[in-house]
Design a protein around this motif. Structure first.
Motif, mmCIF file in Angstrom:
data_model
loop_
_atom_site.group_PDB
_atom_site.id
_atom_site.type_symbol
_atom_site.label_atom_id
_atom_site.label_comp_id
_atom_site.label_asym_id
_atom_site.label_seq_id
_atom_site.Cartn_x
_atom_site.Cartn_y
_atom_site.Cartn_z
ATOM 1 N N VAL A 92 0.824 -1.210 0.000
ATOM 2 C CA VAL A 92 0.000 0.000 0.000
ATOM 3 C C VAL A 92 0.859 1.262 0.000
ATOM 4 N N GLU A 107 -1.770 -4.317 2.684
ATOM 5 C CA GLU A 107 -3.111 -4.776 3.002
ATOM 6 C C GLU A 107 -2.978 -6.196 3.537
ATOM 7 N N GLY A 147 -7.158 5.016 2.112
ATOM 8 C CA GLY A 147 -6.548 4.993 0.785
ATOM 9 C C GLY A 147 -5.927 6.309 0.366
ATOM 10 N N ASN A 149 -2.747 8.052 0.706
ATOM 11 C CA ASN A 149 -1.368 7.837 1.160
ATOM 12 C C ASN A 149 -0.469 9.033 0.946
#
Length: 151
Positions: A92, A107, A147, A149
């Motif tokens: 991720v 994940e 989500g 980042n």
């Protein structure tokens, strides 16, 4: 001078090159974080005993040990901290810029085990839906879960 260095470099092939590179470059610890979800899409959060009191909630995380593959670090850390079994998924995030640490996040999917927390490190473990994340959590972990980042 550069030609001489190149010649010497070609002469010392193999393990000696690796030793030279090891001495010449920075050394880092690697922190590995898991965004662990269950079949219902909930995310596993832990209330960490050793984290700041105003932000104790966060994802399972720990440091990779020597020669350990990073996805397996999260499998080990989740098992040690919660007793749960997870299957690592996609990478991720990779973040650097810390003094001596690189952060890697994967994940992970909960696949079994019985919830038994490590009472030395963890005060509590809970599954949260995305719309009920606790306020007192690490902001960087909130971004990983949602989500986003960007630093």
């Amino acid at each position: 001078m550069k030609r001489l260095i190149a010649r010497v470099w070609r002469l010392i092939r193999g393990p000696l090159q690796w030793r030279v590179l090891w001495f010449a470059h920075a050394k880092f610890m690697v922190g590995v974080t898991g965004v662990v979800r269950n079949d219902a899409g909930q995310v596993l959060l832990l209330k960490h005993r050793l984290w700041p009191e105003d932000r104790p909630w966060g994802l399972p995380t720990g440091y990779a040990i020597k020669s350990e593959e990073f996805p397996l670090t999260i499998v080990r850390e989740v098992k040690e901290e919660t007793g749960l079994d997870v299957k690592p998924g996609r990478l991720v995030s990779v973040t650097s810029g810390y003094r001596l640490r690189v952060e890697v996040a994967y994940e992970a999917l909960h696949v079994g085990g019985t919830l038994t927390i490590d009472k030395f490190e963890i005060l509590e473990a809970q599954w949260f839906s995305l719309d009920s994340l606790p306020d007192a959590m690490q902001e960087s972990h909130r971004r990983l879960i949602l989500g986003d980042n960007t630093p």
